[in-house]
Design an enzyme around this catalytic site. Structure first.
Site, short mmCIF file in Angstrom:
data_model
loop_
_atom_site.label_atom_id
_atom_site.label_comp_id
_atom_site.label_asym_id
_atom_site.label_seq_id
_atom_site.Cartn_x
_atom_site.Cartn_y
_atom_site.Cartn_z
N LYS A 156 29.07 46.78 37.23
CA LYS A 156 30.29 46.70 38.02
C LYS A 156 31.26 47.83 37.69
CE LYS A 156 29.95 41.79 39.02
NZ LYS A 156 28.54 41.73 38.65
N LYS A 187 36.08 41.55 32.56
CA LYS A 187 34.83 41.26 33.27
C LYS A 187 33.65 41.99 32.64
CE LYS A 187 34.87 40.96 37.79
NZ LYS A 187 35.04 41.30 39.23
N GLY A 244 28.24 35.38 38.62
CA GLY A 244 28.37 33.93 38.56
C GLY A 244 29.49 33.44 37.68
N ILE A 293 44.14 39.59 40.62
CA ILE A 293 44.79 39.24 41.88
C ILE A 293 44.84 37.72 41.94
CG2 ILE A 293 44.78 39.55 44.38
CD1 ILE A 293 44.99 42.16 42.79
N LYS A 341 30.64 29.43 44.84
CA LYS A 341 31.06 29.09 46.19
C LYS A 341 30.56 27.70 46.59
CE LYS A 341 30.45 34.00 47.03
NZ LYS A 341 29.51 35.02 47.52
N GLU A 348 31.53 42.57 48.72
CA GLU A 348 32.52 41.52 48.47
C GLU A 348 33.89 42.13 48.16
OE1 GLU A 348 31.37 38.28 46.10
OE2 GLU A 348 29.39 38.13 47.01
N GLU A 381 32.46 43.82 44.26
CA GLU A 381 31.06 44.01 43.91
C GLU A 381 30.20 44.06 45.16
OE1 GLU A 381 29.34 40.82 41.67
OE2 GLU A 381 30.27 39.27 42.89
N ASN A 432 26.39 42.66 46.36
CA ASN A 432 25.20 41.86 46.06
C ASN A 432 24.01 42.49 46.76
OD1 ASN A 432 27.42 39.20 46.30
ND2 ASN A 432 26.35 39.67 44.42
N ARG A 465 21.01 41.80 47.62
CA ARG A 465 19.99 40.81 47.95
C ARG A 465 20.48 40.00 49.13
NH1 ARG A 465 23.04 36.66 46.26
NH2 ARG A 465 24.21 36.88 44.32
#
Length: 455
Positions: free
Chosen positions: A116, A158, A164, A203, A237, A275, A288, A290, A292
């Site tokens: 990231k 992070k 996750g 944020i 989510k 995202e 980020e 993803n 996939r």
């Protein structure tokens, strides 16, 4: 086009891949652990191979066993689904070395976007807005404290290789940072084998908005609109919808352009998701990518009519995208509820068990993606996702009402699930009005569970 695809996954996503392959007249090889010997994907595939014991490390994460099985069954491509090895660059590269087409981006792209800190730097170079923070990995808590003082608290610590919600801590004051930095570093090292961290401005209670991307090997990149994934529990989510009530046409266009720019910057090929967090003032920031297919991909399929698995397979086979950006058209509203085998009244404790009785909802605009069947033993070794309930309707209010009705029809007996909680959320005034953010469940969980008691 491929002749036979090896599915390096299990559960509902394996079933979804098998269905896409069947419609493309492609044979499939399913793998299974001893715990999944009677699973639905094993029964539906053209053929199946036992890959090892129940523990994921000895089966679904066993690179050599998977590749050996793929080669011995004469496959010419590998679909990793989501989770497990889907974002493992070594697996993608080993597939290619074995002359197996990995249905996803290259290992180099996965590696770059999986870090990231590196992804943030890449986005910044290409003009994609990122959350203010460190320019790269932070070596120690002292450096992190200096950056936090510069950008202002609260900050988010992070893991560079995270996901996750693991390897992530929120610091609201300077005195908290050293302890939280050490905790995040330890967790990141344990979960990902990499304790590298970076720091960014937190944020507070943003919207979590993601854009679906398709990019082919001919250089065409398009987006298929957004999904609002703001109803979350600990960064996991629970409910996703499209379109988002938080976006107007102008903001949607700007975010879509940024998502396409992000995919181009990465040299991306395949289906993927960019995202963003959306601040309350309308500012948005890349968080980020993803690399996939996403759990919530059916939401986009319902509003666009585009089969994302089909497109993903076609792209991997070297075929161009089946549509242009101008041809992408969203119709109506779609929503997905993840039905997890968890007990919300016991801190969302995983609750696997035997599916004693099952009734799935139907009717216009209702779709259920699941690998459940009556008598199926949901194993305790993997994630707790039991089913995904997706609905589509002309308007958001009709979509909410349809989802309520579908949840009322859904019956899963044998273990607790999150279905009742999802049903309660759909009645909360803030959700109905579209006035929610990533803090919604944290703020309202006790209230929602109290409603359930009164019912």
């Amino acid at each position: 086009m491929f002749h036979r695809i090896f599915i390096a996954n299990r559960g509902e996503i394996a079933v979804r891949i098998i269905r896409a392959c069947r419609e493309l007249e492609i044979e499939t090889v399913a793998v299974y652990s001893t715990a999944d010997a009677h699973a639905l994907h094993v029964q539906l595939a053209t053929q199946s191979v036992c890959i090892g014991p129940a523990r994921a490390a000895e089966s679904y994460l066993n690179l050599s066993a998977l590749l050996t099985a793929a080669l011995e069954t004469g496959c010419d491509a590998v679909h990793p689904g989501y989770g497990f090895l889907s974002e493992n660059p070594e697996f993608a590269e080993l597939c290619e070395k074995c002359d197996l087409r990995f249905i996803g981006p290259s290992g180099a792209v996965i590696r770059q976007m999986g870090n990231k800190a590196a992804a943030r730097a890449l986005m910044r170079r290409h003009g994609v807005p990122v959350v203010p923070g460190s320019d790269g990995p932070v070596p120690d808590a002292q450096t992190a404290a200096a950056i936090a003082a510069e950008i202002g608290y609260p900050v988010l610590i992070k893991a560079s290789a995270g996901g996750g919600g693991r390897g992530m801590r929120r610091a609201y004051a300077p005195e908290e940072l050293p302890t939280l930095f050490a905790a995040a570093q330890a967790e990141a090292a344990a979960c990902f084998g990499n304790g590298e961290l970076y720091v960014e401005k937190l944020i507070v209670n943003p919207r979590h908005i993601e854009f679906q991307i398709l990019a082919d090997r001919q250089g065409h990149v398009i987006h298929l609109g957004e999904r609002d994934c703001s109803v979350q529990r600990k960064n996991q989510k629970l409910i996703e919808e499209s379109p988002s009530r938080a976006l107007d046409a102008g903001l949607r266009a700007r975010m879509g352009e940024a998502a396409v720019a992000a995919a181009r910057a990465a040299g991306y090929q395949s289906a993927g998701t960019v995202e963003f967090v959306l601040d309350q003032d309308g500012s948005f920031y890349f968080i980020e990518m993803n690399t996939r297919i996403q759990v919530e991909h059916p939401v986009t399929e319902m509003v666009t009519g585009v089969d994302l698995l089909r497109e993903q397979i076609r792209i991997a086979a070297g075929l161009p995208l089946g549509l242009t950006q101008e041809q992408v058209c969203q119709s109506g509203c779609a929503m997905e509820c993840r039905i997890n085998a968890e007990d919300p009244r016991a801190g969302f404790r995983p609750a696997p068990g035997r599916t004693e009785f099952l009734h799935l909802p139907g009717g216009p605009g209702v779709r259920v993606d699941t690998a459940l069947f009556p008598g199926y033993e949901l194993p305790p070794y993997y994630d707790s996702l039991a089913a995904k309930l997706i609905v589509h309707a002309p308007t958001r209010l009709e979509c909410i009402r349809r989802m309520r009705r579908a949840l009322e029809e859904l019956i899963i007996q044998g273990y607790p699930t999150t279905a009742d909680l999802a049903h309660l959320i759909l009645y909360h005034p803030d959700f109905v009005k579209g006035r929610y953010d990533t803090g919604f469940l944290e703020q309202h969980l006790d209230e929602l569970l109290a409603w359930d008691c009164k019912a």
